[in-house]
Enzyme design. Structure first.
Site, mmCIF file in Angstrom:
data_model
loop_
_atom_site.group_PDB
_atom_site.id
_atom_site.type_symbol
_atom_site.label_atom_id
_atom_site.label_comp_id
_atom_site.label_asym_id
_atom_site.label_seq_id
_atom_site.Cartn_x
_atom_site.Cartn_y
_atom_site.Cartn_z
ATOM 1 N N ARG A 75 5.102 17.226 -3.414
ATOM 2 C CA ARG A 75 5.275 16.152 -2.988
ATOM 3 C C ARG A 75 5.278 16.080 -1.361
ATOM 4 N NH1 ARG A 75 4.012 16.026 -7.144
ATOM 5 N NH2 ARG A 75 2.159 15.549 -5.934
ATOM 6 N N GLN A 106 13.189 1.966 -2.436
ATOM 7 C CA GLN A 106 13.192 3.140 -3.543
ATOM 8 C C GLN A 106 12.630 4.455 -3.101
ATOM 9 O OE1 GLN A 106 12.746 0.659 -7.612
ATOM 10 N NE2 GLN A 106 11.855 -0.768 -6.137
ATOM 11 N N HIS A 124 17.013 5.677 -3.339
ATOM 12 C CA HIS A 124 16.757 7.080 -4.189
ATOM 13 C C HIS A 124 16.659 8.083 -3.497
ATOM 14 C CE1 HIS A 124 15.155 3.914 -7.482
ATOM 15 N NE2 HIS A 124 16.482 4.121 -7.551
HETATM 16 P P1 OAD Z 1 6.257 1.815 -9.985
HETATM 17 O O1 OAD Z 1 5.031 3.050 -10.195
HETATM 18 O O2 OAD Z 1 6.985 1.605 -11.431
HETATM 19 O O3 OAD Z 1 5.529 0.489 -9.712
HETATM 20 C C1 OAD Z 1 4.916 0.541 -8.536
HETATM 21 C C2 OAD Z 1 4.407 -1.030 -8.536
HETATM 22 O O4 OAD Z 1 3.348 -1.056 -7.041
HETATM 23 C C3 OAD Z 1 3.363 -1.744 -9.332
HETATM 24 O O5 OAD Z 1 4.173 -3.070 -9.711
HETATM 25 C C4 OAD Z 1 1.984 -1.673 -8.847
HETATM 26 O O6 OAD Z 1 1.588 -3.127 -9.184
HETATM 27 C C5 OAD Z 1 2.296 -1.934 -7.509
HETATM 28 N N1 OAD Z 1 1.106 -1.498 -6.575
HETATM 29 C C6 OAD Z 1 0.165 -0.594 -6.828
HETATM 30 N N2 OAD Z 1 -0.660 -0.681 -5.851
HETATM 31 C C7 OAD Z 1 -0.273 -1.448 -5.018
HETATM 32 C C8 OAD Z 1 -0.484 -1.611 -3.502
HETATM 33 N N3 OAD Z 1 -1.421 -1.376 -2.969
HETATM 34 N N4 OAD Z 1 0.374 -2.671 -2.803
HETATM 35 C C9 OAD Z 1 1.256 -3.100 -3.293
HETATM 36 N N5 OAD Z 1 1.858 -2.947 -4.685
HETATM 37 C C10 OAD Z 1 0.819 -2.143 -5.543
HETATM 38 O O7 OAD Z 1 7.161 2.242 -8.771
HETATM 39 P P2 OAD Z 1 8.705 1.856 -8.502
HETATM 40 O O8 OAD Z 1 8.870 0.542 -9.053
HETATM 41 O O9 OAD Z 1 8.711 2.219 -7.221
HETATM 42 O O10 OAD Z 1 12.488 6.791 -8.692
HETATM 43 O O11 OAD Z 1 9.368 2.932 -9.212
HETATM 44 C C11 OAD Z 1 10.769 2.761 -9.172
HETATM 45 C C12 OAD Z 1 11.580 4.012 -9.030
HETATM 46 O O12 OAD Z 1 11.125 4.894 -10.349
HETATM 47 C C13 OAD Z 1 10.973 5.022 -8.154
HETATM 48 O O13 OAD Z 1 11.913 4.867 -6.976
HETATM 49 C C14 OAD Z 1 11.239 6.219 -8.772
HETATM 50 C C15 OAD Z 1 10.649 6.072 -10.093
HETATM 51 O O14 OAD Z 1 11.056 7.039 -11.110
HETATM 52 C C16 OAD Z 1 12.900 7.964 -8.594
HETATM 53 O O15 OAD Z 1 12.030 8.915 -8.053
HETATM 54 C C17 OAD Z 1 14.460 8.179 -8.448
#
Ligand code: OAD
Length: 247
Positions: A75, A106, A124
């Site tokens: 990563r 996050q 995070h």
């Molecule tokens: P997710 O992968 O759960 O969600 C990503 C979001 O980004 C989704 O709602 C997509 O629709 C959206 N998305 C995709 N492409 C995009 C773009 N170009 N512009 C805007 N939005 C877009 O990721 P997180 O919600 O960040 O934790 O996940 C939360 C946590 O879960 C992370 O911090 C991580 C993970 O496990 C740790 O690593 C501790």
């Protein structure tokens, strides 16, 4: 039901923000997607071919430290090859007009900082730092991309990625909660709001505060009367938001 916006101006045109206002931007993996970093939940539930719990949990670390170190080394190598995108840059522009702007992310990448953002709180952890597994939990900058077995803190304890894994406390949560509870506008970008306690931050905005979600997909979060969803990628939504806020 969240309200769907056809244009962000529907929300911003009636807002009473001024340059002293407190704008908080809460970002997730979608914020960095256009830089080339994959999100967590978009590819069949796998994260770079791994189940999240196999690489991002304290159990994974206890089971196979070398695998976890190698995963985060990959990563980090990827992070060193990508750049902030137009969305990160738009947020830096908004900060020029709203100096109290606070980013709560996050994301463990440093793309907000590399774009030039001043106030960034990482919920995070951070990919480019390591943390001692000893009682002091000292944090160190990682030079380059590699963290290996045998890399130790000054007291001889193995260093681990400075990431908040599943099953661990979120040390910055109280600070984030305090910031969010006082904000005048909360902008949420690119997060599925599936991970707690991070997602619960939305519950702590005051009753009058609008929440603007910028995400191509509507996050499943419900709960406030003032949630507006603008279906767009981060760069498109934030460039548009910057134009409206700065005009
Ligand atoms: P997710 O992968 O759960 O969600 C990503 C979001 O980004 C989704 O709602 C997509 O629709 C959206 N998305 C995709 N492409 C995009 C773009 N170009 N512009 C805007 N939005 C877009 O990721 P997180 O919600 O960040 O934790 O996940 C939360 C946590 O879960 C992370 O911090 C991580 C993970 O496990 C740790 O690593 C501790």
């Amino acid at each position: 039901m969240n309200k769907r916006l056809n244009s962000i101006s529907e929300l911003i045109s009636r807002s009473t923000l001024n340059h002293e206002s407190s704008i908080v931007v809460f970002t997730g993996a979608g914020m960095s997607a256009e830089s080339g970093i994959s999100t967590f939940r978009d590819q069949n539930g796998l994260w770079e071919n791994h189940r999240v719990e196999d690489v991002a949990s304290i159990e994974a670390w206890d089971r196979n430290r070398a695998l976890v170190l190698d995963f985060y080394n990959q990563r980090r190598r990827q992070l060193l090859q990508v750049k902030p995108n137009k969305g990160h840059e738009a947020l830096v522009n908004i900060e020029k007009g709203f100096p109290n702007l606070q980013v709560i992310t996050q994301n463990v990448d440093d793309l907000h900082e590399r774009a030039g953002q001043t106030n960034v709180l990482h919920l995070h952890g951070q990919l480019r730092t390591s943390r001692s597994t000893g009682p002091g939990q000292e944090v160190y900058h990682i030079n380059g991309s590699e963290l290996s077995m045998g890399d130790t803190c000054s007291n001889g304890f193995q260093l681990r990625p400075n990431i908040v894994w599943f099953g661990e406390m979120v040390p910055a949560f109280e600070e984030a909660l305090s910031i969010v509870s006082q904000c005048d506008l909360l902008i949420v970008v690119g997060t599925s709001l599936a991970v707690y306690p991070a997602a619960s931050l939305l519950n702590y905005v005051s009753a009058q505060t609008d929440i603007l979600l910028i995400d191509p997909n509507e996050p499943s979060f419900r709960g406030s009367k003032h949630i507006y969803h603008f279906p767009a990628k981060a760069s498109h939504g934030l460039v548009e938001l910057a134009r409206l806020l700065m005009s």
